[in-house]
Design a protein around this motif. Structure first.
Motif, PDB file in Angstrom:
ATOM      1  N   LEU A   8      55.248  71.684  -4.710  1.00 50.42           N
ATOM      2  CA  LEU A   8      53.815  71.739  -5.018  1.00 50.42           C
ATOM      3  C   LEU A   8      53.304  73.160  -5.143  1.00 50.42           C
ATOM      4  CD1 LEU A   8      52.471  68.837  -2.778  1.00 50.42           C
ATOM      5  CD2 LEU A   8      52.992  68.808  -5.225  1.00 50.42           C
ATOM      6  N   GLU A   9      54.035  74.107  -4.574  1.00 55.03           N
ATOM      7  CA  GLU A   9      53.625  75.504  -4.701  1.00 55.03           C
ATOM      8  C   GLU A   9      53.807  76.020  -6.125  1.00 55.03           C
ATOM      9  OE1 GLU A   9      57.768  77.709  -3.276  1.00 55.03           O
ATOM     10  OE2 GLU A   9      56.257  77.170  -1.762  1.00 55.03           O
ATOM     11  N   LYS A  10      54.503  75.240  -6.961  1.00 60.96           N
ATOM     12  CA  LYS A  10      54.729  75.633  -8.345  1.00 60.96           C
ATOM     13  C   LYS A  10      53.591  75.183  -9.273  1.00 60.96           C
ATOM     14  CE  LYS A  10      59.765  75.417  -7.776  1.00 60.96           C
ATOM     15  NZ  LYS A  10      61.042  74.896  -8.329  1.00 60.96           N
ATOM     16  N   TYR A  11      52.600  74.489  -8.705  1.00 54.91           N
ATOM     17  CA  TYR A  11      51.504  73.976  -9.523  1.00 54.91           C
ATOM     18  C   TYR A  11      50.215  74.742  -9.238  1.00 54.91           C
ATOM     19  CZ  TYR A  11      54.670  70.190 -10.667  1.00 54.91           C
ATOM     20  OH  TYR A  11      55.745  69.478 -11.121  1.00 54.91           O
ATOM     21  N   GLU A  12      49.330  74.725 -10.215  1.00 54.37           N
ATOM     22  CA  GLU A  12      48.117  75.526 -10.122  1.00 54.37           C
ATOM     23  C   GLU A  12      46.971  74.824  -9.408  1.00 54.37           C
ATOM     24  OE1 GLU A  12      47.493  76.533 -14.215  1.00 54.37           O
ATOM     25  OE2 GLU A  12      48.814  78.286 -14.108  1.00 54.37           O
ATOM     26  N   PHE A  13      47.097  73.528  -9.147  1.00 56.92           N
ATOM     27  CA  PHE A  13      46.028  72.836  -8.430  1.00 56.92           C
ATOM     28  C   PHE A  13      46.182  73.049  -6.923  1.00 56.92           C
ATOM     29  CE2 PHE A  13      49.289  69.574  -9.545  1.00 56.92           C
ATOM     30  CZ  PHE A  13      49.795  69.346  -8.283  1.00 56.92           C
ATOM     31  N   THR A  14      45.109  72.739  -6.202  1.00 59.02           N
ATOM     32  CA  THR A  14      45.111  72.849  -4.743  1.00 59.02           C
ATOM     33  C   THR A  14      45.183  71.455  -4.128  1.00 59.02           C
ATOM     34  OG1 THR A  14      43.778  74.859  -4.821  1.00 59.02           O
ATOM     35  CG2 THR A  14      43.836  73.672  -2.722  1.00 59.02           C
ATOM     36  N   VAL A  15      46.114  71.248  -3.218  1.00 63.53           N
ATOM     37  CA  VAL A  15      46.280  69.946  -2.561  1.00 63.53           C
ATOM     38  C   VAL A  15      45.437  69.920  -1.286  1.00 63.53           C
ATOM     39  CG1 VAL A  15      47.898  68.337  -1.501  1.00 63.53           C
ATOM     40  CG2 VAL A  15      48.614  69.713  -3.477  1.00 63.53           C
ATOM     41  N   ASN A  16      44.526  68.960  -1.215  1.00 61.69           N
ATOM     42  CA  ASN A  16      43.663  68.822  -0.041  1.00 61.69           C
ATOM     43  C   ASN A  16      44.225  67.847   0.986  1.00 61.69           C
ATOM     44  OD1 ASN A  16      41.693  70.561  -1.225  1.00 61.69           O
ATOM     45  ND2 ASN A  16      41.003  68.834  -2.490  1.00 61.69           N
ATOM     46  N   ASN A  17      44.969  66.858   0.486  1.00 58.85           N
ATOM     47  CA  ASN A  17      45.510  65.844   1.396  1.00 58.85           C
ATOM     48  C   ASN A  17      46.731  65.192   0.763  1.00 58.85           C
ATOM     49  OD1 ASN A  17      45.391  64.229   3.847  1.00 58.85           O
ATOM     50  ND2 ASN A  17      44.765  62.524   2.539  1.00 58.85           N
ATOM     51  N   VAL A  18      47.691  64.796   1.616  1.00 66.13           N
ATOM     52  CA  VAL A  18      48.915  64.124   1.161  1.00 66.13           C
ATOM     53  C   VAL A  18      49.048  62.801   1.903  1.00 66.13           C
ATOM     54  CG1 VAL A  18      51.434  64.253   1.002  1.00 66.13           C
ATOM     55  CG2 VAL A  18      50.055  66.328   0.708  1.00 66.13           C
ATOM     56  N   SER A  19      49.362  61.733   1.168  1.00 69.32           N
ATOM     57  CA  SER A  19      49.551  60.416   1.788  1.00 69.32           C
ATOM     58  C   SER A  19      50.809  59.765   1.236  1.00 69.32           C
ATOM     59  CB  SER A  19      48.340  59.526   1.529  1.00 69.32           C
ATOM     60  OG  SER A  19      48.128  59.358   0.133  1.00 69.32           O
ATOM     61  N   LYS A  20      51.454  58.949   2.054  1.00 67.38           N
ATOM     62  CA  LYS A  20      52.671  58.252   1.638  1.00 67.38           C
ATOM     63  C   LYS A  20      52.332  56.987   0.865  1.00 67.38           C
ATOM     64  CE  LYS A  20      56.191  59.603   5.002  1.00 67.38           C
ATOM     65  NZ  LYS A  20      57.160  59.092   6.017  1.00 67.38           N
ATOM     66  N   GLY A  21      53.112  56.743  -0.188  1.00 71.89           N
ATOM     67  CA  GLY A  21      53.000  55.510  -0.948  1.00 71.89           C
ATOM     68  C   GLY A  21      54.375  54.970  -1.236  1.00 71.89           C
ATOM     69  N   ARG A  22      54.457  53.881  -1.990  1.00 70.59           N
ATOM     70  CA  ARG A  22      55.750  53.276  -2.302  1.00 70.59           C
ATOM     71  C   ARG A  22      56.504  54.151  -3.308  1.00 70.59           C
ATOM     72  NH1 ARG A  22      54.608  47.901  -4.422  1.00 70.59           N
ATOM     73  NH2 ARG A  22      54.385  48.935  -6.434  1.00 70.59           N
ATOM     74  N   GLY A  23      57.526  54.836  -2.836  1.00 70.35           N
ATOM     75  CA  GLY A  23      58.343  55.673  -3.696  1.00 70.35           C
ATOM     76  C   GLY A  23      57.663  56.931  -4.180  1.00 70.35           C
ATOM     77  N   MET A  24      56.577  57.330  -3.546  1.00 72.73           N
ATOM     78  CA  MET A  24      55.881  58.525  -4.003  1.00 72.73           C
ATOM     79  C   MET A  24      54.997  59.078  -2.898  1.00 72.73           C
ATOM     80  SD  MET A  24      52.351  57.898  -4.540  1.00 72.73           S
ATOM     81  CE  MET A  24      51.261  56.483  -4.683  1.00 72.73           C
ATOM     82  N   LEU A  25      54.488  60.293  -3.118  1.00 73.72           N
ATOM     83  CA  LEU A  25      53.492  60.897  -2.243  1.00 73.72           C
ATOM     84  C   LEU A  25      52.190  61.003  -3.030  1.00 73.72           C
ATOM     85  CD1 LEU A  25      55.412  63.822  -0.475  1.00 73.72           C
ATOM     86  CD2 LEU A  25      54.798  61.591   0.485  1.00 73.72           C
ATOM     87  N   GLY A  26      51.124  60.468  -2.483  1.00 71.49           N
ATOM     88  CA  GLY A  26      49.823  60.579  -3.113  1.00 71.49           C
ATOM     89  C   GLY A  26      49.214  61.932  -2.807  1.00 71.49           C
ATOM     90  N   LEU A  27      48.636  62.558  -3.816  1.00 72.37           N
ATOM     91  CA  LEU A  27      48.073  63.902  -3.662  1.00 72.37           C
ATOM     92  C   LEU A  27      46.585  63.874  -4.011  1.00 72.37           C
ATOM     93  CD1 LEU A  27      50.863  65.870  -5.583  1.00 72.37           C
ATOM     94  CD2 LEU A  27      50.798  65.345  -3.128  1.00 72.37           C
ATOM     95  N   ASP A  28      45.764  64.277  -3.066  1.00 75.97           N
ATOM     96  CA  ASP A  28      44.332  64.446  -3.312  1.00 75.97           C
ATOM     97  C   ASP A  28      44.109  65.920  -3.613  1.00 75.97           C
ATOM     98  OD1 ASP A  28      41.630  64.367  -3.448  1.00 75.97           O
ATOM     99  OD2 ASP A  28      41.280  63.795  -1.366  1.00 75.97           O
ATOM    100  N   THR A  29      43.813  66.258  -4.862  1.00 76.13           N
ATOM    101  CA  THR A  29      43.727  67.660  -5.265  1.00 76.13           C
ATOM    102  C   THR A  29      42.340  67.992  -5.814  1.00 76.13           C
ATOM    103  OG1 THR A  29      44.293  67.544  -7.634  1.00 76.13           O
ATOM    104  CG2 THR A  29      46.105  67.314  -6.061  1.00 76.13           C
TER     105      THR A  29
END
Length: 230
Positions: A8-29
């Motif tokens: 995620l440090e390779k992306y230009e958006f800012t991550v405010n929160n991370v949550s677990k989902g089915r086969g993925m991580l949800g990102l609130d940016t």
């Protein structure tokens, strides 16, 4: 630390929160909802996937979980452990309910609309995209695998109840495989497949109720990782 979070440090958006989902991580940016998923395909395939999803949006504003480029303009980001990940727009809504007739009818309408649009324009088509699944070869290979399993089980002790029961039930399943291959050989599969390649048609590859999301004002189609020409 969650797997893949380092990319995620390779992306230009800012991550405010991370949550677990089915086969993925949800990102609130600060750029809206995203999701981080491991990607096991090739660079060539992710390019096809991206071109297809961009085409769907530009052609008729079809909502999909489009892939976000990282700061270097790449679709795939590799973490410290060598695994590849992609960040996609997250489609918020409810999966199609397979028990509701109206949901299934909506899913069918959505598929029909996709089929009209999932024709790759000439300017986006590349020769290396013409790698097509051959169902005849796949069916034949599966049946050959079944015969190997049968031979292996026959070499086992026939005095065991499991082996006897397995071989008895096996024939029914194997015969279904043989009949499926014969039906495919007699069908117009080859002609239809050729026509699809001529018009540069693309299949979703995993069109199930899990991947059709009711977002209220619109329907979104997600997870194009298995899309292919044909």
């Amino acid at each position: 630390m969650e797997k893949g979070i380092g990319v995620l440090e390779k992306y230009e958006f800012t991550v405010n929160n991370v949550s677990k989902g089915r086969g993925m991580l949800g990102l609130d940016t600060n750029c809206g909802k995203k999701k981080l998923v491991e990607y096991k395909g090739s660079k060539e395939h992710v390019a096809l996937q991206n071109k297809l999803q961009e085409h769907l949006w530009e052609a008729d504003r079809i909502y999909t979980d489009r892939i976000i480029q990282n700061a270097e303009g790449e679709l795939i980001s590799t973490d410290y452990d060598g695994k590849n990940y992609v960040v996609k727009n997250h489609m918020e809504g409810m999966e199609t309910d397979s028990k509701r007739e109206m949901d299934l009818m909506g899913m069918a309408r959505n598929l029909a609309n996709l089929h009209k649009l999932m024709l790759l324009p000439k300017e986006l088509y590349q020769e290396d995209m013409a790698k097509q699944r051959d169902l005849r070869a796949e069916f034949k290979s599966h049946n050959q695998e079944l015969t190997k399993i049968r031979s292996f089980m026959r070499k086992k002790s026939s005095s065991r109840s499991f082996e006897r029961r397995f071989l008895k039930e096996f024939e029914n399943f194997y015969q279904e495989g043989v009949e499926a291959f014969e039906h495919l050989e007699k069908s117009e599969y080859a002609m239809l497949s050729g026509q699809c390649m001529h018009v540069r048609s693309v299949c979703h590859g995993d069109y199930t109720y899990h991947n059709v999301i009711n977002c209220g004002r619109y329907t979104a189609t997600v997870n194009f990782e298995k899309c292919h020409m044909g």
